[in-house]
Scaffold this motif. Structure first.
Motif, PDB file in Angstrom:
ATOM      1  N   ALA A   6       0.821  -1.211   0.000  1.00 10.11           N
ATOM      2  CA  ALA A   6       0.000   0.000   0.000  1.00 10.11           C
ATOM      3  C   ALA A   6       0.860   1.268   0.000  1.00 10.11           C
ATOM      4  CB  ALA A   6      -0.931   0.005   1.215  1.00 10.11           C
ATOM      5  N   GLY A   7       2.140   1.121   0.255  1.00  9.62           N
ATOM      6  CA  GLY A   7       3.042   2.270   0.334  1.00  9.62           C
ATOM      7  C   GLY A   7       3.043   3.152  -0.900  1.00  9.62           C
ATOM      8  N   PRO A   8       3.216   2.605  -2.099  1.00  7.77           N
ATOM      9  CA  PRO A   8       3.239   3.453  -3.296  1.00  7.77           C
ATOM     10  C   PRO A   8       1.944   4.244  -3.492  1.00  7.77           C
ATOM     11  CG  PRO A   8       4.175   1.309  -3.793  1.00  7.77           C
ATOM     12  CD  PRO A   8       3.586   1.215  -2.402  1.00  7.77           C
ATOM     13  N   GLY A   9       0.803   3.620  -3.230  1.00  9.29           N
ATOM     14  CA  GLY A   9      -0.467   4.336  -3.345  1.00  9.29           C
ATOM     15  C   GLY A   9      -0.565   5.476  -2.355  1.00  9.29           C
ATOM     16  N   GLY A  10      -0.106   5.232  -1.143  1.00 13.44           N
ATOM     17  CA  GLY A  10      -0.104   6.279  -0.129  1.00 13.44           C
ATOM     18  C   GLY A  10       0.815   7.429  -0.503  1.00 13.44           C
ATOM     19  N   LEU A  11       1.968   7.085  -1.038  1.00 17.06           N
ATOM     20  CA  LEU A  11       2.914   8.112  -1.474  1.00 17.06           C
ATOM     21  C   LEU A  11       2.321   8.956  -2.602  1.00 17.06           C
ATOM     22  CD1 LEU A  11       5.717   9.404  -1.357  1.00 17.06           C
ATOM     23  CD2 LEU A  11       6.502   7.618  -2.922  1.00 17.06           C
ATOM     24  N   MET A  12       1.674   8.315  -3.557  1.00 16.23           N
ATOM     25  CA  MET A  12       1.059   9.051  -4.672  1.00 16.23           C
ATOM     26  C   MET A  12      -0.066   9.955  -4.172  1.00 16.23           C
ATOM     27  SD  MET A  12       2.888   8.529  -7.206  1.00 16.23           S
ATOM     28  CE  MET A  12       1.897   9.485  -8.321  1.00 16.23           C
ATOM     29  N   ALA A  13      -0.865   9.473  -3.228  1.00 16.00           N
ATOM     30  CA  ALA A  13      -1.935  10.313  -2.670  1.00 16.00           C
ATOM     31  C   ALA A  13      -1.334  11.562  -2.050  1.00 16.00           C
ATOM     32  CB  ALA A  13      -2.741   9.529  -1.640  1.00 16.00           C
ATOM     33  N   LYS A  14      -0.254  11.403  -1.330  1.00 19.97           N
ATOM     34  CA  LYS A  14       0.412  12.538  -0.688  1.00 19.97           C
ATOM     35  C   LYS A  14       0.942  13.507  -1.746  1.00 19.97           C
ATOM     36  CE  LYS A  14       2.544  14.784   2.656  1.00 19.97           C
ATOM     37  NZ  LYS A  14       1.808  15.730   3.447  1.00 19.97           N
ATOM     38  N   LEU A  15       1.637  12.980  -2.751  1.00 18.80           N
ATOM     39  CA  LEU A  15       2.220  13.833  -3.794  1.00 18.80           C
ATOM     40  C   LEU A  15       1.155  14.580  -4.592  1.00 18.80           C
ATOM     41  CD1 LEU A  15       5.075  11.516  -5.133  1.00 18.80           C
ATOM     42  CD2 LEU A  15       5.323  13.603  -3.763  1.00 18.80           C
ATOM     43  N   LEU A  16      -0.004  13.943  -4.787  1.00 17.55           N
ATOM     44  CA  LEU A  16      -1.082  14.558  -5.563  1.00 17.55           C
ATOM     45  C   LEU A  16      -2.046  15.365  -4.700  1.00 17.55           C
ATOM     46  CD1 LEU A  16      -1.858  11.575  -7.960  1.00 17.55           C
ATOM     47  CD2 LEU A  16      -0.611  13.688  -8.519  1.00 17.55           C
ATOM     48  N   GLY A  17      -1.796  15.391  -3.382  1.00 21.87           N
ATOM     49  CA  GLY A  17      -2.668  16.137  -2.487  1.00 21.87           C
ATOM     50  C   GLY A  17      -4.049  15.517  -2.346  1.00 21.87           C
ATOM     51  N   LYS A  18      -4.133  14.213  -2.515  1.00 20.94           N
ATOM     52  CA  LYS A  18      -5.417  13.517  -2.427  1.00 20.94           C
ATOM     53  C   LYS A  18      -5.595  12.926  -1.030  1.00 20.94           C
ATOM     54  CE  LYS A  18      -6.452  13.905  -6.820  1.00 20.94           C
ATOM     55  NZ  LYS A  18      -7.579  14.656  -7.272  1.00 20.94           N
ATOM     56  N   LYS A  19      -6.861  12.763  -0.649  1.00 20.34           N
ATOM     57  CA  LYS A  19      -7.159  12.108   0.620  1.00 20.34           C
ATOM     58  C   LYS A  19      -6.784  10.636   0.518  1.00 20.34           C
ATOM     59  CE  LYS A  19     -10.942  15.109   2.013  1.00 20.34           C
ATOM     60  NZ  LYS A  19     -12.379  15.170   2.329  1.00 20.34           N
ATOM     61  N   LEU A  20      -6.398  10.079   1.638  1.00 16.54           N
ATOM     62  CA  LEU A  20      -6.020   8.672   1.692  1.00 16.54           C
ATOM     63  C   LEU A  20      -6.821   8.003   2.796  1.00 16.54           C
ATOM     64  CD1 LEU A  20      -4.091   6.342   0.863  1.00 16.54           C
ATOM     65  CD2 LEU A  20      -2.528   7.193   2.629  1.00 16.54           C
ATOM     66  N   VAL A  21      -7.503   6.927   2.477  1.00 16.86           N
ATOM     67  CA  VAL A  21      -8.248   6.153   3.459  1.00 16.86           C
ATOM     68  C   VAL A  21      -7.445   4.890   3.734  1.00 16.86           C
ATOM     69  CG1 VAL A  21     -10.382   4.903   3.957  1.00 16.86           C
ATOM     70  CG2 VAL A  21     -10.465   7.058   2.668  1.00 16.86           C
ATOM     71  N   ILE A  22      -7.127   4.675   4.992  1.00 18.95           N
ATOM     72  CA  ILE A  22      -6.364   3.494   5.386  1.00 18.95           C
ATOM     73  C   ILE A  22      -7.291   2.574   6.165  1.00 18.95           C
ATOM     74  CG2 ILE A  22      -4.431   2.626   6.746  1.00 18.95           C
ATOM     75  CD1 ILE A  22      -3.081   5.364   6.283  1.00 18.95           C
ATOM     76  N   HIS A  23      -7.322   1.319   5.768  1.00 24.19           N
ATOM     77  CA  HIS A  23      -8.151   0.327   6.450  1.00 24.19           C
ATOM     78  C   HIS A  23      -7.224  -0.647   7.163  1.00 24.19           C
ATOM     79  CE1 HIS A  23     -10.356  -3.465   6.854  1.00 24.19           C
ATOM     80  NE2 HIS A  23     -11.393  -2.689   7.026  1.00 24.19           N
ATOM     81  N   GLU A  24      -7.311  -0.696   8.478  1.00 23.37           N
ATOM     82  CA  GLU A  24      -6.536  -1.651   9.260  1.00 23.37           C
ATOM     83  C   GLU A  24      -7.507  -2.649   9.858  1.00 23.37           C
ATOM     84  OE1 GLU A  24      -4.311  -4.069  10.710  1.00 23.37           O
ATOM     85  OE2 GLU A  24      -3.140  -2.405   9.925  1.00 23.37           O
TER      86      GLU A  24
END
Length: 189
Positions: A6-24
């Motif tokens: 999930a790391g790359p998706g999280g990084l892209m969300a951050k770089l694009l200024g998008k919200k990120l939903v994390i499910h644990e």
């Protein structure tokens, strides 16, 4: 859904200024190690037979030799069918396993993986144990003698198995996917 992938998706969300939903899904955030070797060793040792190797054929023959009805396969393609077939499931306590046991209404003996981060597998199964859906056996206590006793006690107490199964089913969250999707959609831009 977590994990290192999930790391790359999280990084892209951050770089694009998008919200990120994390499910644990674990009760305590961490990674789940699905090492089942200890479980398999103890289950096989609980049967009064010696095993030459772990091949499917010899394992099936060993169960047959002691008169234990078993279906040994290298991989289970249909977990729902397997849960429906089983009277009792012996399992680790990863989040997905606990969710599947609840959804299928399966009585279980849970042996949390002791090296899971922050002992999250023990936390994962606390509701199952508290509600009487599962028995918790810490790995250091999990041996052939104890498992054989549990098998014998539960085989002779069909009412308890049914009570455990019903308790597991009451804990199921059949709308979990819908709830997660709703949260994702609420945060989508």
């Amino acid at each position: 859904m977590g994990g290192f992938v999930a790391g790359p998706g999280g990084l892209m969300a951050k770089l694009l200024g998008k919200k990120l939903v994390i499910h644990e899904q674990n009760a305590i955030a961490g990674t789940t190690n699905r090492l089942l070797a200890r479980l398999a060793d103890v289950v096989l040792a609980a049967m009064p037979s010696a095993f030459d190797d772990d091949r499917v054929e010899s394992t099936q023959a060993a169960y047959d030799a002691v008169g234990v009805e078993a279906r040994v396969v290298a991989f289970i393609d249909d977990m729902a069918e397997a849960y429906a077939w089983a009277d009792l499931v012996v399992s680790r306590a990863g989040a997905m396993s606990v969710a599947e046991l609840s959804a299928s209404g399966s009585a279980s003996v849970l042996v949390p993986y002791p090296f899971a981060v922050d002992d999250h597998q023990t936390a994962n199964c606390t509701a199952m144990v508290r509600e009487g859906a599962a028995l918790l056996v810490p790995q250091p206590r999990f041996d052939a003698e104890l498992l054989s006793k549990l098998f014998t006690d539960l085989r002779n107490d069909r009412e308890r198995l049914m009570t455990m199964a019903c308790a597991a089913r009451r804990l199921a969250k059949p709308d979990a996917v819908r709830e997660v999707a709703k949260i994702v959609m609420e945060n989508a831009q």
